[in-house]
Design a protein around this motif. Sequence first.
Motif, short mmCIF file in Angstrom:
data_model
loop_
_atom_site.label_atom_id
_atom_site.label_comp_id
_atom_site.label_asym_id
_atom_site.label_seq_id
_atom_site.Cartn_x
_atom_site.Cartn_y
_atom_site.Cartn_z
N UNK A 163 13.13 30.57 23.37
CA UNK A 163 14.37 31.43 23.61
C UNK A 163 15.10 31.52 24.73
N UNK A 164 14.04 31.36 25.74
CA UNK A 164 14.78 31.18 27.27
C UNK A 164 15.84 30.07 27.24
N UNK A 165 15.34 29.09 26.67
CA UNK A 165 16.18 27.68 26.54
C UNK A 165 17.48 28.35 25.88
N UNK A 166 17.53 28.97 24.87
CA UNK A 166 18.81 29.36 24.24
C UNK A 166 19.72 30.21 24.87
N UNK A 167 18.81 31.25 25.59
CA UNK A 167 19.39 32.36 26.46
C UNK A 167 20.53 31.66 27.55
N UNK A 168 19.52 30.61 28.34
CA UNK A 168 20.30 29.99 29.36
C UNK A 168 21.63 29.09 28.86
N UNK A 169 21.32 28.80 27.52
CA UNK A 169 22.54 27.78 26.92
C UNK A 169 23.53 28.81 26.72
N UNK A 170 23.30 29.92 26.11
CA UNK A 170 24.15 30.87 26.10
C UNK A 170 25.26 31.30 27.18
N UNK A 171 24.38 31.57 28.18
CA UNK A 171 25.22 31.98 29.57
C UNK A 171 26.11 30.64 30.09
#
Lengths: 226, 174
Positions: free
Chosen positions: B112-120
């Motif tokens: 989930x963090x990986x996806x959050x980082x990518x989203x930003x």
Amino acid sequence: MTELLLVATGLRKSYGQTAALDNADFSIRPGEVVAVMGPSGSGKSTLLHCLAGIVRPDGGQVRYRHRELSEMSDAERSALRRDEFGFVFQFGQLVPELTCVENVALPLRLNGVKRKEAERRATEWLDRLEVTEVSAKRPGEVSGGQGQRVAVARALVTGPRVVFADEPTGALDSLNGERVMELLTAAARDTRAAVVLVTHEARVAAYSDREVVVRDGRARDLEHAA
Amino acid sequence: MSIGHTFLGLLESGPRHGYDLKRTFDERFGHDRPLAYGQVYSTLARLLKNGLVEVDGIEPGGGPERKRYAITDAGITDVERWLSQPEKPEPYLQSTLYTKVVLALLTNRGAAELLDTQRSEHLRLMRELTRRKTGGDLADQLVCDHALFHLEADLRWLELTAARLDQLAKEVRK
Ligand SMILES: Nc1ncnc2c1ncn2[C@@H]1O[C@H](COP(=O)(O)OP(=O)(O)O)[C@@H](O)[C@H]1O
Ligand SMILES: [Mg+2]
């Protein structure tokens, strides 16, 4: 860095068994545009309602310029919403019986501004949002895009410090949606109003300065955490 | 997509032979493009040279296919760094992002963090394009819009994947 204008910490709100907010944090500075993103049902609107003092959270704090919202009386909170906040929703916010210019003038009238002066200022805002031509029409007679511009004009006419916009382009096509976002953010920047922009669309969120993501009622405000 | 990093991620759960790595890679990530053996062994040779893997055992006989490889501490650090760094947003990232998500789940790192980082990271670029578009002429607007729609498509995929992480975790771990 400038001081925080509106700060929420550890917000909780349940509707029956549903935890709409579960430990949500949020903060915004004067003039900042912050997008609140997340899937449908994640708690974005509930967060906005708690921040704006429309819904009282079950737990946690909302502080607006040194004042705790929960410590204000209902009358004080209403005054705050009328004087310092502006609102834009997805649709259905204009009074159908009034003309567009009367709709925009309404918040000023409620604040005791004389009719003529209120309508003069309302007209200026309609011009600025490029909908001068709908001034004498009723909301039922204008297009969706025009209606949203009237709604933005109404939200900004009192010179609010915070504009709360919940899916303001949700009912518009992309071209109209983009134009509304351009006009809204440009007007907010000129007047130094902060904008809490709830949206699930990335292209709308791209008009913000930064984003806060809500998932299952939890909002992670990265800036706030830092 | 980085085959080397993917191998390292797969090796984290235990030592494997080259053919085993190839088979697992093809099954999980190579849907339309299976790896060639040459690619497998040149990748492993490079990882070995850089100290990211070591030979864990050699079966009797000869040839590269007899060696079993294990990840080193430097290899773990390397895959960790790869997974925590967002990809530069560009069209057709999906296969790299998909690989990263699956490996994060396989190695119990925060998907989930990986996806959050990518989203930003995506939003950062989208903001820049939006600013350029707002100040630009029609040609700028059209060019920026094209890029914005592609980035938006990536992001919608990211959201959908984030919403299905629990389901995906069950599938990749079984
Ligand atoms: N007035 C309400 N009564 C009952 N449930 C509500 C109410 N408002 C919101 N909810 C529930 O709380 C959750 C979050 O809703 P909401 O804040 O509207 O999400 P979003 O705006 O992100 O779509 C949802 O499950 C929704 O059904
Ligand atoms: Mg909502």
